[in-house]
Design a protein around this motif. Structure first.
Motif, PDB file in Angstrom:
ATOM      1  N   GLN A 180       0.826  -1.194   0.000  1.00  0.00           N
ATOM      2  CA  GLN A 180       0.000   0.000   0.000  1.00  0.00           C
ATOM      3  C   GLN A 180       0.866   1.251   0.000  1.00  0.00           C
ATOM      4  O   GLN A 180       2.058   1.213   0.310  1.00  0.00           O
ATOM      5  N   SER A 181       0.244   2.369  -0.365  1.00  0.00           N
ATOM      6  CA  SER A 181       0.972   3.633  -0.428  1.00  0.00           C
ATOM      7  C   SER A 181       1.449   4.097   0.941  1.00  0.00           C
ATOM      8  O   SER A 181       2.377   4.893   1.054  1.00  0.00           O
ATOM      9  N   THR A 182       0.837   3.584   2.000  1.00  0.00           N
ATOM     10  CA  THR A 182       1.255   3.942   3.357  1.00  0.00           C
ATOM     11  C   THR A 182       2.512   3.199   3.795  1.00  0.00           C
ATOM     12  O   THR A 182       3.067   3.492   4.852  1.00  0.00           O
ATOM     13  N   GLY A 183       2.952   2.246   2.971  1.00  0.00           N
ATOM     14  CA  GLY A 183       4.138   1.465   3.308  1.00  0.00           C
ATOM     15  C   GLY A 183       3.835   0.116   3.904  1.00  0.00           C
ATOM     16  O   GLY A 183       4.748  -0.683   4.139  1.00  0.00           O
ATOM     17  N   GLN A 184       2.584  -0.168   4.154  1.00  0.00           N
ATOM     18  CA  GLN A 184       2.198  -1.453   4.724  1.00  0.00           C
ATOM     19  C   GLN A 184       2.183  -2.521   3.633  1.00  0.00           C
ATOM     20  O   GLN A 184       1.663  -2.307   2.535  1.00  0.00           O
TER      21      GLN A 184
END
Length: 222
Positions: free
Chosen positions: A57-61
């Protein structure tokens, strides 16, 4: 000394290739979602390897899921799995065999001819390991390219080459280079030994004739 350095160079090249093969085997980025053409850029990047599929994901998850069933996988994934595992095992055996066969080590038999044959065996295993990796990575890349250019594949479901494929190609090249260096250095050494043996034979025969000539002369006088 030159042959020893050549063998060491080949050994460390192959060792680096073997580490790269292990990394390629476990990495999940064999193929990644494509954003080419009219594909919608999503906030989630999809990756897939030999053992699992991941979503970043774009959040880094990052969330990964291991493939549940072996029999439900495509044939090329099962084959690539087998080839990569065989490559890792052959590389491990080649590392041990090459250490025994190199001139700079004192492990095992000290006979130069025997050590050369053992080193050639290790180099051959390195070559086979690199070939297995090259076949697996290239076959997987061919499948990715086929589905990417297939007009029946939806645009949002297309994948491109992942970083693991490039690591695998580099590792296979290093492994085959290292194995070739080991084999070539030992073959040259054996040829030099044969030439020295052939050159020493006439001199040995002359010495034997010289030693026997006084005795023959004495017999003639008697």
């Amino acid at each position: 000394m030159a042959n020893s350095g050549f063998q060491l160079l080949g050994y460390f090249l192959a060792l680096g290739g073997w580490i790269g093969i292990i990394s390629t085997t476990v990495l999940p980025q064999w193929k990644q979602s494509s954003y080419a053409g009219d594909a919608i850029i999503m906030a989630v990047g999809l990756y897939e390897g030999l053992w699992m599929s991941c979503a970043s994901q774009s959040t880094g998850q990052v969330q990964c899921k291991i493939f549940d069933s072996l029999l439900s996988l495509d044939v090329h994934i099962q084959t690539c799995r087998a080839l990569m595992v065989i490559s890792v095992l052959m590389g491990f055996i080649a590392i041990i065999v090459s250490v025994v066969g190199m001139k700079c080590t004192k492990v095992g038999d000290n006979n130069p001819s025997t050590k050369s044959k053992i080193a050639i065996s290790g180099g051959s295993l390195f070559l086979l390991s690199g070939v297995c990796t090259l076949v697996a990575v290239s076959w997987y890349a061919t499948q990715v390219s086929y589905h990417f250019f297939d007009p029946n594949t939806p645009i949002n479901a297309r994948y491109e080459f992942g970083p693991a494929l490039f690591v695998g190609w580099a590792a296979a090249i290093l492994m085959m280079l290292g194995g070739s260096f080991l084999c070539c250095s030992c073959v040259n050494e054996e040829r030099r030994g044969q030439q020295f043996y052939r050159q020493s034979q006439p001199s040995t025969a002359r010495e034997a004739n010289v030693k026997s000539s006084p005795a023959e002369k004495g017999e003639q006088y008697l």
